[in-house]
Design an enzyme around this catalytic site. Structure first.
Site, PDB file in Angstrom:
ATOM      1  N   TYR A  53      -3.028   6.029   4.007  1.00  0.00           N
ATOM      2  CA  TYR A  53      -1.845   5.483   4.670  1.00  0.00           C
ATOM      3  C   TYR A  53      -0.593   5.942   3.915  1.00  0.00           C
ATOM      4  O   TYR A  53       0.267   6.601   4.481  1.00  0.00           O
ATOM      5  CB  TYR A  53      -1.887   3.954   4.708  1.00  0.00           C
ATOM      6  N   HIS A 115      -9.735  -4.718   2.374  1.00  0.00           N
ATOM      7  CA  HIS A 115      -9.977  -3.546   3.214  1.00  0.00           C
ATOM      8  C   HIS A 115     -11.458  -3.196   3.353  1.00  0.00           C
ATOM      9  O   HIS A 115     -11.879  -2.641   4.359  1.00  0.00           O
ATOM     10  CB  HIS A 115      -9.223  -2.343   2.641  1.00  0.00           C
TER      11      HIS A 115
END
Length: 291
Positions: A53, A115
């Site tokens: 990301y 995550h």
């Protein structure tokens, strides 16, 4: 609110369709895509600490510029970010989450997810994994109670991980974010989450990278999309939305960003939800099932 066992659970107001930012890493791309998303009506942005990301700092800067443009306040935007695998464990988790808040230039995030259930990507039998999961959740609960996190949850958790978590959690996970599409149809996991009041959220609605083209060119999916008078991508989003599952489409194309919102107006029948399923289910690359 409390559940029947006395544990707290979170009920944050989250839009059913969010804007995914996986691999949208440059400030220029973040500005252009979030500008298009806000203009189209998105009010939900999904990010993560993971290097793939690498955009929390850009999102924070861009929102400071774009929110006034659209006459929006911070509290009108739902922001999710995720605890990186390597940042699991008590001290690293707390430090990294506070750093995420700084990068995002906000006093709180609306949803913070663990995550991945393991702290070691390469060794599912690493004994540190369950310890790291528990310590990380303790940090999330602490920061939730300090109002730095408005809601907390997990990503890529399987039933075994959720059962482990529910054995010690005092705040129940609000969300479990997992890959979900007709080529990976984890019905048992979805039903388990529903039974525990955990919202199931889909990522990779168009398929993981190794299967994306196959899913988008599947004749069966194309025929069903035509039946509903839409394109394949909107059908795939509507397929999940019609099951009460929120979605996080990603696109760098402003026209596609706007087009994806039309999926909210499509209701896929239960029969066609089943009909879209691939006979041979394919696991995603980042496999959490053994952790």
């Amino acid at each position: 609110m409390l559940d029947k066992t006395g544990r707290e659970y979170v009920r944050a107001k989250m839009p059913m369709i969010g804007f995914g930012t996986f691999q949208v890493s440059t400030e220029q791309d973040i500005y252009a895509t979030i500008d298009a998303a806000l203009s189209a009506g998105y009010r939900f942005i999904d990010s993560a600490q993971d290097p793939k990301y690498n955009n929390e700092h850009h999102i924070g800067k861009v929102l400071k510029e774009l929110l006034p443009k659209y006459n929006l306040k911070r509290e009108e935007i739902f922001i999710t970010t995720k605890l990186r695998v390597e940042n699991q464990g008590y001290e690293k988790a707390e430090k990294s989450i506070l750093e995420s808040l700084q990068k995002l230039q906000t006093d709180y995030v609306d949803l913070l997810l663990i995550h991945f259930p393991g702290c070691n990507r390469n060794d599912p039998n690493d004994p540190r994994n369950p310890v790291a999961r528990r310590e990380s959740w303790e940090v999330l609960e602490k920061l939730y109670k300090e109002k730095k996190l408005r809601s907390i949850g997990v990503s890529n958790y399987q039933i075994s991980h959720l059962e482990e978590l529910l054995g010690h959690a005092t705040v129940l996970p609000a969300v479990n974010q997992c890959e979900y599409h007709p080529y990976y149809y984890t019905k048992d996991l979805v039903k388990y989450c529903e039974s525990k009041d955990i919202h199931f959220q889909a990522y990779s609605s168009f398929g993981s990278e190794c299967k994306k083209e196959a899913l988008l060119s599947d004749p069966k999916i194309a025929a069903l999309a035509k039946k509903y008078g839409t394109n394949v991508t909107n059908f795939l989003l509507a397929w999940a939305l019609s099951q009460g599952i929120s979605v996080l489409p990603r696109s760098r194309n402003p026209a596609h960003v706007k087009e994806n919102l039309k999926a909210l107006d499509i209701k896929v029948s239960p029969e066609d939800i089943e009909a879209a399923r691939a006979d041979n289910q394919t696991k995603f690359l980042w496999d959490p099932t053994k952790f």
